[in-house]
Scaffold this motif. Structure first.
Motif, short mmCIF file in Angstrom:
data_model
loop_
_atom_site.label_atom_id
_atom_site.label_comp_id
_atom_site.label_asym_id
_atom_site.label_seq_id
_atom_site.Cartn_x
_atom_site.Cartn_y
_atom_site.Cartn_z
N GLY A 9 0.81 -1.21 0.00
CA GLY A 9 0.00 0.00 0.00
C GLY A 9 0.84 1.26 0.00
O GLY A 9 0.54 2.23 -0.71
N ALA A 144 -9.41 1.04 2.06
CA ALA A 144 -9.51 -0.29 2.66
C ALA A 144 -8.79 -1.34 1.82
O ALA A 144 -8.94 -2.54 2.05
CB ALA A 144 -10.97 -0.69 2.84
N SER A 145 -8.00 -0.91 0.84
CA SER A 145 -7.25 -1.82 -0.01
C SER A 145 -6.06 -1.09 -0.58
O SER A 145 -5.99 0.15 -0.55
CB SER A 145 -8.13 -2.35 -1.16
N VAL A 146 -5.13 -1.84 -1.13
CA VAL A 146 -3.98 -1.23 -1.79
C VAL A 146 -4.44 -0.47 -3.03
O VAL A 146 -3.91 0.59 -3.35
CB VAL A 146 -2.92 -2.30 -2.12
N SER A 171 -4.96 6.16 6.43
CA SER A 171 -4.79 4.72 6.29
C SER A 171 -4.33 4.15 7.63
O SER A 171 -4.44 4.79 8.66
CB SER A 171 -3.79 4.42 5.17
N ILE A 175 -2.97 -1.67 5.95
CA ILE A 175 -3.12 -1.37 4.52
C ILE A 175 -1.80 -0.88 3.93
O ILE A 175 -1.48 -1.16 2.78
CB ILE A 175 -4.24 -0.32 4.31
N GLY A 262 -11.25 1.19 6.67
CA GLY A 262 -9.88 0.71 6.56
C GLY A 262 -9.76 -0.77 6.83
O GLY A 262 -10.58 -1.59 6.41
N ALA A 263 -8.69 -1.16 7.55
CA ALA A 263 -8.44 -2.57 7.82
C ALA A 263 -9.59 -3.21 8.59
O ALA A 263 -9.91 -4.38 8.38
CB ALA A 263 -7.12 -2.72 8.60
N ARG A 266 -12.22 -4.53 6.29
CA ARG A 266 -11.86 -5.81 5.66
C ARG A 266 -12.12 -6.97 6.61
O ARG A 266 -12.63 -8.03 6.21
CB ARG A 266 -10.39 -5.78 5.24
#
Length: 359
Positions: A9, A144-146, A171, A175, A262-263, A266
């Motif tokens: 990321g 929430a992702s690269v 972030s 991530i 964010g994380a 997920r």
């Protein structure tokens, strides 16, 4: 033509900055985001696009370099992690007061104080409530992702220049350090000085003979300063009206919802799967913009669900905005881990059961 790469990321942030025509990066190393500067140094964009990449003397120096570059209408950015962003707060307040666009990336680590180098989400208040002095707001995006780490660089610049306001990508260490495939657009050229002057008449630079333009955030006349604050607040109301971004996941039949970004979002996606296997109908609202916050969307779910669980890697910050949004319609509870500990999907489901589904 699109290009596909496998990267962290943090590396995606750097690659996206070069590709979207950033003029200058001014930063200072701090875990867990140091790969951003390292990637920029390795790629040497000054040899290809002319982008300036500079390690400043400190975070205080870097945010003030942004002030100078933004005043000239240049696309400038910095990146840091929690303690470093704390040092930037005065500069961010100045940038907001002077209505200057820039992008700041915070790859959050645990606190308070120097804390830990492990991931956390405990900078939410600092980002969305205005960590510096005065009445101001940052536009805050939460990837929430690269892929979103990459995509949000250009989006943040678009919003920053549209509203003449600093934007932040908030972030976290998960991530920033995780690796995924990322799709990139083709390189875009940097703006020329002529394009900047034409499109942004507020910049300090200009055509020969133009009246001198001074950009500042100081105003000693209280009535004039109140007028500036009223202008800013009108801008923030427009942002809240038009720029809310969010995602809903399996909410159509949900009896409970998670709110997470964010994380944590997920992790909640897997928690939804685990919960539904147990017969618990749960969905999720994922705020993509933390400011402006999707208040109305969450409030409307208060008419549908029996309870809301705010899931975050902190002792409880996001939950306060969730409670304000729900406004007492249904119970709102918080589940989080802190200090760099990451919750598991099973822990999230167990918390949901303990709060709302008691025998």
């Amino acid at each position: 033509m699109k290009e596909l790469k496998l990267m962290k990321g943090n590396e995606a942030i750097a690659e996206a900055a070069i590709r979207c025509g950033v003029d200058g990066y001014f930063g200072y190393p701090i875990t867990p985001q140091s790969e951003i500067m390292e990637t920029l140094m390795l790629n040497k964009p000054w040899e290809t696009t002319g982008m300036v990449v500079l390690q400043a003397e400190s975070e205080v120096a870097s945010i003030n370099m942004l002030y100078g570059g933004a005043g000239c209408g240049k696309k400038v950015m910095t990146t840091s992690s929690s303690p470093g962003v704390s040092l930037m707060q005065e500069g961010l307040s100045y940038l907001a007061g002077a209505e200057l666009p820039c992008v700041v990336v915070n790859v959050v680590r645990g606190g308070p104080g120097l804390g830990t180098i492990q991931p956390a989400q405990s900078d939410y208040f600092q980002a969305v409530k205005g960590g510096g002095h005065g009445d101001y707001k940052l536009i805050v995006l939460a990837p929430a992702s690269v892929q979103e780490m990459a995509d949000f660089v250009e989006l943040s610049f678009d919003l920053a220049f549209k509203y003449r306001n600093p934007a932040m990508i908030l972030s976290d260490g998960v991530i920033g350090q995780m690796m995924e495939k990322v799709e990139f657009d083709a390189y875009k050229p940097r703006w020329t000085n002529e394009e900047i002057v034409k499109n942004y008449p507020w910049v300090t630079q200009g055509k020969k003979g133009r009246e001198r333009n001074v950009i500042t955030s100081v105003e000693l006349d209280p009535e004039k300063h109140e007028a500036l604050n009223q202008k800013l607040w009108a801008k923030y109301k427009e942002i809240e009206k038009t720029e809310v971004r969010y995602e809903t996941i399996q909410c159509e039949d949900a009896e409970y919802i998670f709110v997470a970004y964010g994380a944590s979002a997920r992790i909640c996606e897997k928690a939804i799967e685990v919960a539904r296997e147990k017969g618990i109908k749960v969905g999720m609202v994922r705020p993509i913009t933390l400011y402006p916050f999707p208040t109305k969307v969450i409030r409307d779910f208060g008419n549908q669900v029996k309870g809301v669980l705010s899931v975050e890697m902190s002792s409880g910050q996001l939950v306060e905005d969730v409670r304000l949004a729900i406004n007492g319609k249904v119970p709102v509870e918080h589940f989080g881990r802190s200090g760099g500990i990451i919750h598991s999907p099973s822990e999230v489901v167990e918390a949901l059961e303990n709060f709302f589904i008691k025998e």
